[in-house]
Design an enzyme around this catalytic site. Structure first.
Site, PDB file in Angstrom:
ATOM      1  N   PHE A 105      13.350   9.922  -8.994  1.00  0.00           N
ATOM      2  CA  PHE A 105      13.469   8.784  -9.903  1.00  0.00           C
ATOM      3  C   PHE A 105      13.273   9.270 -11.329  1.00  0.00           C
ATOM      4  O   PHE A 105      12.674  10.329 -11.547  1.00  0.00           O
ATOM      5  CB  PHE A 105      12.404   7.721  -9.564  1.00  0.00           C
ATOM      6  N   GLN A 119      10.355  -3.467 -21.659  1.00  0.00           N
ATOM      7  CA  GLN A 119      11.314  -2.516 -21.085  1.00  0.00           C
ATOM      8  C   GLN A 119      12.653  -3.175 -20.776  1.00  0.00           C
ATOM      9  O   GLN A 119      12.698  -4.188 -20.091  1.00  0.00           O
ATOM     10  CB  GLN A 119      10.754  -1.934 -19.790  1.00  0.00           C
ATOM     11  N   HIS A 132      15.725  -2.456 -18.702  1.00  0.00           N
ATOM     12  CA  HIS A 132      16.212  -1.580 -17.645  1.00  0.00           C
ATOM     13  C   HIS A 132      17.651  -1.210 -17.994  1.00  0.00           C
ATOM     14  O   HIS A 132      18.434  -2.073 -18.362  1.00  0.00           O
ATOM     15  CB  HIS A 132      16.138  -2.305 -16.304  1.00  0.00           C
ATOM     16  N   LEU A 184      19.539  -6.987 -11.470  1.00  0.00           N
ATOM     17  CA  LEU A 184      19.191  -5.571 -11.456  1.00  0.00           C
ATOM     18  C   LEU A 184      20.082  -4.716 -10.557  1.00  0.00           C
ATOM     19  O   LEU A 184      20.428  -5.111  -9.451  1.00  0.00           O
ATOM     20  CB  LEU A 184      17.737  -5.422 -11.001  1.00  0.00           C
ATOM     21  N   GLU A 197      17.485   1.646  -9.955  1.00  0.00           N
ATOM     22  CA  GLU A 197      17.502   3.021 -10.452  1.00  0.00           C
ATOM     23  C   GLU A 197      17.739   3.999  -9.298  1.00  0.00           C
ATOM     24  O   GLU A 197      18.138   5.150  -9.514  1.00  0.00           O
ATOM     25  CB  GLU A 197      16.156   3.325 -11.132  1.00  0.00           C
ATOM     26  N   ARG A 200      13.702   5.332 -18.687  1.00  0.00           N
ATOM     27  CA  ARG A 200      14.482   4.115 -18.830  1.00  0.00           C
ATOM     28  C   ARG A 200      14.782   3.774 -20.289  1.00  0.00           C
ATOM     29  O   ARG A 200      15.867   3.284 -20.600  1.00  0.00           O
ATOM     30  CB  ARG A 200      13.747   2.944 -18.169  1.00  0.00           C
ATOM     31  N   HIS A 228      13.536  -6.340 -18.376  1.00  0.00           N
ATOM     32  CA  HIS A 228      13.070  -6.084 -17.017  1.00  0.00           C
ATOM     33  C   HIS A 228      11.561  -6.159 -16.850  1.00  0.00           C
ATOM     34  O   HIS A 228      11.069  -6.633 -15.830  1.00  0.00           O
ATOM     35  CB  HIS A 228      13.558  -4.693 -16.617  1.00  0.00           C
ATOM     36  N   ARG A 253       7.398   2.351 -19.045  1.00  0.00           N
ATOM     37  CA  ARG A 253       7.006   2.540 -17.645  1.00  0.00           C
ATOM     38  C   ARG A 253       8.054   3.357 -16.898  1.00  0.00           C
ATOM     39  O   ARG A 253       9.245   3.166 -17.079  1.00  0.00           O
ATOM     40  CB  ARG A 253       6.864   1.186 -16.956  1.00  0.00           C
TER      41      ARG A 253
END
Lengths: 571, 243
Positions: free
Chosen positions: A122, A235, A237, A251, A254, A285, A350, A385
């Site tokens: 990730f 954030q 995304h 969404l 990821e 991100r 997000h 994050r």
């Protein structure tokens, strides 16, 4: 006037039934406390259910070199060093145990050849670290916690909204709420309250967040005198759906990039080579979101204003097995077969890294008896994050909050209830029924979303943020006049009129903090201050209510001990 | 701009009627978008449950043109637009208001089901094959559409005697968990009335997660119950052992 409410009493009241709230409730229950959980939706529908990619925990099942130190370093670097170092340390140390515990309660994760929990790559994580079940990890997590909670005997108050925290000389005494179904009122007496209400994304137009994400918990805590911290860090995304219009913002996990998905612009260029040649699609991100935004802004976007995300180079069966819900989502909602061609994606609001300021060990806020965990709390993620660090956050700090809340309840005497607080909460809640104006809460909400999208989005300027604060004041005046049609029986217009107040409060906190932070760091990008400022690396923005108004001040970042500094410096 | 007519139930436990609303159509629009348009512009008190709008939470269940569906996954362009689109609340549950029904019975059934309990001495090694086998049942998003369509509940209202497809799926997910050590067969037989299901597969047809509820969950559970309680050899063996 307020004999019209029922009263319930618990040692620990938990507001929110997502991963953090449920994990907190299990821990408080294990400590022998009587626990009540209040949630705005039905049990099991909280935002955690939508989490897709996985839980970050340095279990080293796939990449054996992984350890807590690397996870700690990744988290701090991803957060641009604004994280609370102690929270980042506890999180990295404890998340493997929290995952194992989840497994012992019945969660089933995908496996390695050897039969251990499988971990995937990730963004921003040095090693393959995300424990997952296909792309529905959040569902597995919430069902496991929910069913255990039901078995262990937590009292759940479903479809119930808390609108005010009640205090006794500055400490927590309880909460005032209403049942969404009937509109009837309920007062909770509690020695400890844990806020686990999640985020604030519903204040933006393009968002992956559901209607519940209106910042209630932060607004409740703020009104009760707690401090909010680092609210400017919101954030976006990088990959939300952009077409068709009705699904904009939904969404796209990821995990698509984690499994090898490639981003391209309309010219076919793999543009991440320009922005982060080392990490490419698996950059953090904030970087990927800004890169897509920039490509579109400079005229290299797709037909519907996004970027192409392509996983179709992988075998169709593999894609369907590893990303089943993405496959169905695009097939059913966008007529796109992701095993054959690219998706169109663009940034979507997000997550908020900021939130209620808490103590790292106990998750207690600056108000005695008030705790916060998960997205509602600030600190762990700093300025940005990493994907997968949210589910582990919920488990690690949900547990810590539940533990400390139960211990606090054992220590303190029963608080006394102040009827005047209850009366004023009732008056505020029912006020929209007496408003005869033509203002609609839906119209105010639409305008708020447009405002935050355009003026407090991915890239910010002093002029925009200043204008946003002026406009927010006008929206607040309009919201106060918003009227309600119909009765108190399950009335969404009325429900929204309260949620709107919370959204306005947190929006103002975000805009004020963003205006003050004259630098670009993590998810906060100022066009007029495009660089990191070393001075701001040492400061948190704090928002607090003083004399009825929102005040901002700065608070120094706590100095990190030498051994952790050494971990950070290592490569 | 093209428009459609939505014929939506408005009312509560005391009754009600359908009301027609004209809604503009955008590309790719789903029924839930249309309901939100009605809320935002025409009827602010229209009661609708929803959360994720992405088919992951199972909140927005209703009956669209007579078929139980998630409104967030029902495309307007899949429905005939020369006639009104009817949207009614789930029939098998008591009405609260408009499209919102009282589904609390489901939560009470769930409470009867003993949670996962690992077999003693397990080393927590599991093969992916075993995970894949139960994955299907654990995909359930609790939309309760299977409960809504099941005739044991819908026509015969056997809520006191019958758990319904959702909870057979949940039990299948527990029973076929590779490390679970419990036996829930007596519960299935006595309290959850598994025998009342006569495998008409209506539940399978409406499941938005495409779980093969009847074939993969209910029938294997029925076999387990039969093996334990109705198998003549086992019964004879029990009689001999005096159990």
């Amino acid at each position: 006037m307020t004999a019209n409410y029922e009263t319930r009493e618990h040692d620990v009241l938990i507001i929110g039934a997502g991963g953090a709230g449920l994990r907190a409730s299990l821990e408080a229950l294990a400590q022998g406390a009587s626990v009540g959980v209040v949630c705005k939706s039905l049990l099991g529908k909280a935002h955690t259910v939508m989490a897709e990619g996985g839980i970050a925990a340095a279990m080293a099942n796939v990449d054996t070199a992984d350890d807590w130190k690397t996870h700690f370093r990744d988290t701090m670097r991803g957060g641009k060093f604004l994280n609370n170092w102690r929270m980042a340390q506890l999180h990295a140390l404890e998340s493997p145990d929290r995952v194992r515990e989840l497994e012992q309660w019945g969660a089933l994760f995908d496996r390695t050849e050897k039969g251990d929990i499988l971990q995937r790559a990730f963004g921003g994580h040095t090693f393959k670290r995300l424990c997952h079940v296909g792309d529905r990890t959040g569902l597995e997590m919430i069902r496991t916690l929910q069913d255990r909670g039901v078995q262990q005997g937590i009292d759940v108050y479903m479809e119930c909204t808390v609108t005010r925290l009640l205090t006794d000389s500055g400490r927590i005494a309880g909460a005032f709420a209403y049942w969404r179904e009937t509109g009837r009122l309920i007062v909770f007496k509690a020695k400890s309250i844990v806020i686990a209400t999640g985020g604030i994304g519903k204040a933006w137009r393009v968002t992956s967040n559901s209607w519940e994400y209106t910042g209630d918990g932060m607004a409740l805590a703020y009104e009760a005198g707690a401090e909010l911290m680092d609210m400017e860090f919101v954030q976006f995304h990088p990959t939300g759906m952009v077409w068709p219009p009705g699904v904009q913002g939904i969404l796209v996990t990821e995990a698509v990039r984690g499994e090898g998905g490639i981003l391209r612009n309309k010219l076919g260029e793999r543009f991440m080579e320009k922005y982060d040649p080392k990490r490419m699609e698996l950059s953090t991100r904030d970087v990927v979101a800004r890169s897509i935004y920039t490509e579109v802004k400079e005229g290299r976007g797709t037909e519907h204003g996004g970027a192409y995300l392509d996983i179709s180079q992988k075998p169709a069966e593999y894609v369907k097995k590893k990303l089943p819900s993405m496959y169905h989502q695009f097939k059913e909602l966008a007529d796109v077969d992701i095993t054959k061609g690219p998706m169109e994606v663009g940034p979507t609001c997000h997550y908020v890294m900021g939130g209620i300021r808490v103590d790292a060990e106990t998750a207690e806020s600056t108000v005695p008896g008030l705790f916060a965990a998960g997205e509602a709390a600030a600190g762990l993620h700093g300025a940005n994050r990493l994907g997968g660090n949210s589910l582990s956050d919920l488990l690690v700090f949900g547990r810590r909050a539940g533990l400390a809340a139960a211990q606090h309840a054992k220590r303190v005497s029963a608080p006394s209830m102040d009827n005047s607080q209850i009366e004023s909460a009732e008056k505020e809640l029912l006020a929209p029924f007496s408003n005869s104006g033509t203002e609609s809460p839906y119209a105010v909400h639409r305008d708020l979303q447009e405002l935050m999208q355009n003026l407090v989005g991915i890239f910010r300027t002093e002029a925009d943020l200043g204008k946003a604060l002026v406009e927010l004041e006008k929206l607040r005046a309009r919201a106060a006049k918003a009227g309600v049609e119909g009765s108190r029986l399950f009335n969404p217009g009325w429900h929204l009129s309260y949620d709107l107040k919370s959204m306005l409060t947190v929006s103002e906190a975000v805009a004020q903090s963003a205006l003050a932070r004259t630098e670009s760091r993590g998810a906060h990008s100022r066009i007029d201050f495009p660089k990191l400022d070393p001075l701001w690396e040492k400061k948190h923005n704090i928002i607090v209510k003083e004399a009825g108004a929102m005040k901002r001040r700065e608070s120094p970042v706590e100095e990190m001990p030498g051994e952790l500094q050494q971990i950070l410096a290592a490569d | 701009m093209a428009e459609a007519t939505l014929r939506v139930f408005r009312g509560d436990s005391n009754g009600g009627q359908t009301v027609d609303y004209r809604v503009p159509i955008a590309p790719g629009m789903v029924v839930l978008d249309a309901l939100h348009h009605i809320q935002g512009h025409l009827a602010p008190d229209l009661a609708v449950r929803w959360n994720c709008k992405a088919g992951k939470c199972g909140s927005c269940s209703a009956e669209v043109n007579g078929r139980p569906r998630l409104t967030c996954k029902t495309r307007m362009d899949d429905l005939p637009q020369d006639q009104p689109i009817t949207v009614l609340p789930m029939k098998s549950f008591p009405r609260i208001k408009d499209l919102v029904t009282d589904v609390s019975w489901n939560y009470r059934v769930n409470r009867k089901i003993p949670a996962f309990e690992p077999r003693p001495g397990t080393d927590w090694k599991i093969s992916q094959l075993d995970v894949d086998r139960v994955q299907e049942f654990r995909k359930c998003i609790e939309c309760f559409l299977c409960q809504d369509v099941c005739h044991v509940l819908r026509e015969h209202d056997q809520k006191e005697k019958f758990g319904g497809p959702r909870f057979f799926v949940r039990i299948a997910g527990l029973e076929m968990h590779p490390l679970d050590g419990r036996n829930r067969n007596a519960l299935l037989k006595d309290e959850l009335g598994l025998g009342l299901c006569n495998i008409t597969k209506c539940c399978t047809e409406v499941c938005p997660e495409e779980i093969r509820i009847t074939d993969n969950a209910i029938i294997p559970l029925k076999e387990r119950v039969v093996d334990e309680f109705y198998d003549p050899l086992t019964r004879m063996f029990r009689r001999i052992r005096g159990k």
